[in-house]
Design an enzyme around this catalytic site. Structure first.
Site, PDB file in Angstrom:
ATOM      1  N   THR A 204       0.903  -1.202  -0.091  1.00 36.24           N
ATOM      2  CA  THR A 204      -0.086  -0.018  -0.043  1.00 36.24           C
ATOM      3  C   THR A 204       0.805   1.237  -0.043  1.00 36.24           C
ATOM      4  OG1 THR A 204      -1.676  -1.211   1.391  1.00 36.24           O
ATOM      5  CG2 THR A 204      -2.033   1.227   1.157  1.00 36.24           C
ATOM      6  N   ARG A 232     -10.692 -10.642  -3.835  1.00 36.81           N
ATOM      7  CA  ARG A 232     -10.111 -10.023  -2.493  1.00 36.81           C
ATOM      8  C   ARG A 232     -10.309  -8.578  -2.372  1.00 36.81           C
ATOM      9  NH1 ARG A 232      -6.065  -7.175   0.323  1.00 36.81           N
ATOM     10  NH2 ARG A 232      -6.367  -7.680   2.571  1.00 36.81           N
ATOM     11  N   ILE A 233     -11.173  -7.982  -1.495  1.00 34.01           N
ATOM     12  CA  ILE A 233     -11.002  -6.903  -1.365  1.00 34.01           C
ATOM     13  C   ILE A 233     -10.044  -6.159  -0.110  1.00 34.01           C
ATOM     14  CG2 ILE A 233     -12.319  -4.523  -1.238  1.00 34.01           C
ATOM     15  CD1 ILE A 233     -14.057  -5.678  -3.284  1.00 34.01           C
ATOM     16  N   GLY A 234      -9.315  -5.309   0.207  1.00 31.96           N
ATOM     17  CA  GLY A 234      -8.766  -4.973   1.260  1.00 31.96           C
ATOM     18  C   GLY A 234      -9.423  -3.520   2.038  1.00 31.96           C
ATOM     19  N   ASP A 235      -8.592  -3.292   2.807  1.00 24.88           N
ATOM     20  CA  ASP A 235      -8.842  -1.950   3.469  1.00 24.88           C
ATOM     21  C   ASP A 235      -8.717  -0.648   2.544  1.00 24.88           C
ATOM     22  OD1 ASP A 235      -6.109  -0.463   4.724  1.00 24.88           O
ATOM     23  OD2 ASP A 235      -5.867  -2.348   4.173  1.00 24.88           O
ATOM     24  N   GLY A 255      -0.955  -2.007   6.190  1.00 25.13           N
ATOM     25  CA  GLY A 255      -0.738  -3.180   6.740  1.00 25.13           C
ATOM     26  C   GLY A 255      -1.663  -4.403   6.739  1.00 25.13           C
ATOM     27  N   GLU A 256      -2.062  -5.335   7.486  1.00 27.31           N
ATOM     28  CA  GLU A 256      -2.882  -6.171   7.450  1.00 27.31           C
ATOM     29  C   GLU A 256      -4.462  -5.750   7.172  1.00 27.31           C
ATOM     30  OE1 GLU A 256      -3.061  -9.622  10.243  1.00 27.31           O
ATOM     31  OE2 GLU A 256      -0.783  -9.112  10.789  1.00 27.31           O
ATOM     32  N   GLY A 257      -5.048  -5.867   6.044  1.00 34.57           N
ATOM     33  CA  GLY A 257      -6.089  -5.405   5.502  1.00 34.57           C
ATOM     34  C   GLY A 257      -7.299  -5.728   6.296  1.00 34.57           C
TER      35      GLY A 257
END
Length: 333
Positions: A204, A232-235, A255-257
């Site tokens: 990111t 997949r969709i992250g933050d 970071g970890e979404g």
């Protein structure tokens, strides 16, 4: 009282402790270049919204970080990018996901905000909208680098000993050896999203800005996780999780979404300021410490009075900031 403009950028949290020095310096050069361009625009009176878009476009174009060209690859070896942008004035926002042929996803996110009746478009609908808007399109191969093809191979190898996105303790040494990379701190292998951190591209990019009139804006863009499932969709495109801006502040996370999504991390910083009366750095520290549970993440933030704040609970985070008072600094660890 408005305290002057400020800008902060990040290139991902969760840095491999074994990252070669030359790669560290390359990342620093990119961050300095982006900060210099953003600061020059702000000195010339540019709006916060224009500056965050400009800076993130630059980060998307450079393959050093995981956004645009240089994005992490899906299990199928393709790129699915996502981005969001938010204007603190009126909390206007735009976001996109599943982008595979738009050269600069952050600019498409802004077009969603300004030229559509919606806040979020994804996959085919977002690509159709992009074509109608006349944005620059490229083949998916433009975004793929040889380095990321190599990391995808390592991620797939690690996947063979994974269960539910966790590497069992019995497989840790095998995974480390197969990757040929070491990411140890204090004798423990560093993990990100359940995999050894060394097989990931930095996650990111983001930029937050407050301009000379006290207007705040934020933008975030990413290629997501290496070896992620298609779809997949992250933050990063989720307003309130990876990106948020309001009258009080602007925030961009990395970071970890999945952990960031669960904690609505970006919005939480603003809420702590609004409802608890915390200062910007206090709010950032509280959110990182108390809201992530066991997740690993970081964020950058600016306040309407020209403050800059950063926080992370990972080994490192590519980050930098500049202010009207003349401060400019870049750091990793």
């Amino acid at each position: 009282m408005v305290g002057g403009w400020a800008i902060a950028v990040h290139g991902g949290a969760g840095v491999d402790p074994a990252l070669p020095v030359e790669r560290q310096e390359e990342a620093r050069r990119v961050l300095v270049r982006c900060l210099t361009a953003g600061a020059a625009a702000l000195r010339a009176g540019a709006l916060a919204l224009d500056v965050v878009e400009m800076v993130v476009r630059e980060l998307e174009t450079d393959p050093v970080f995981n956004s645009g060209r240089g994005s992490a690859l899906t299990r199928k070896g393709t790129v699915e990018m996502e981005a969001s942008i938010m204007d603190g004035r009126g909390r206007r926002c735009g976001a996109v996901s599943g982008i595979s042929t738009v050269k600069n996803p952050v600019s498409l996110a802004r077009l969603v905000m300004e030229r559509s009746p919606h806040s979020y478009l994804a996959f085919d609908g977002a690509e159709d909208f992009a074509r109608k808007q006349g944005v620059e399109m490229v083949d998916n191969s433009y975004f793929i680098t040889e380095e990321n093809l190599g990391m995808l191979k390592l991620a797939k190898a690690a996947n063979s000993i994974m269960f539910d996105y966790r590497v069992p303790l019995t497989g840790a040494d095998t995974c480390r050896a197969s990757a040929g990379l070491v990411a140890d701190v204090g004798g423990e292998m560093q993990m990100m999203n359940g995999l050894p951190i060394s097989i990931y591209a930095p996650e990111t990019v983001g930029c937050v800005v407050v301009d000379s009139a006290g207007r705040c804006a934020a933008a975030t863009s990413t290629g997501g996780l290496m070896n992620k499932m298609n779809g997949r969709i992250g933050d990063s495109p989720l307003i309130g999780s990876g990106t948020y801006a309001c009258d009080a502040c602007a925030v961009s996370c990395t970071g970890e979404g999945e952990a960031i999504i669960r904690s609505t991390l970006a919005r939480d910083v603003a809420a702590l300021m609004e409802y608890k009366g915390l200062g910007l750095q206090e709010a950032v520290d509280y959110a990182v410490k108390e809201r992530l549970d066991e997740g690993k993440a970081g964020l950058i933030a600016v306040g309407r009075n020209g403050e800059v704040a950063m926080g992370f609970n990972t080994v490192g985070m590519f980050r930098g900031c500049a202010t009207e008072e003349g401060l400019m600094e870049v750091a990793i660890w």
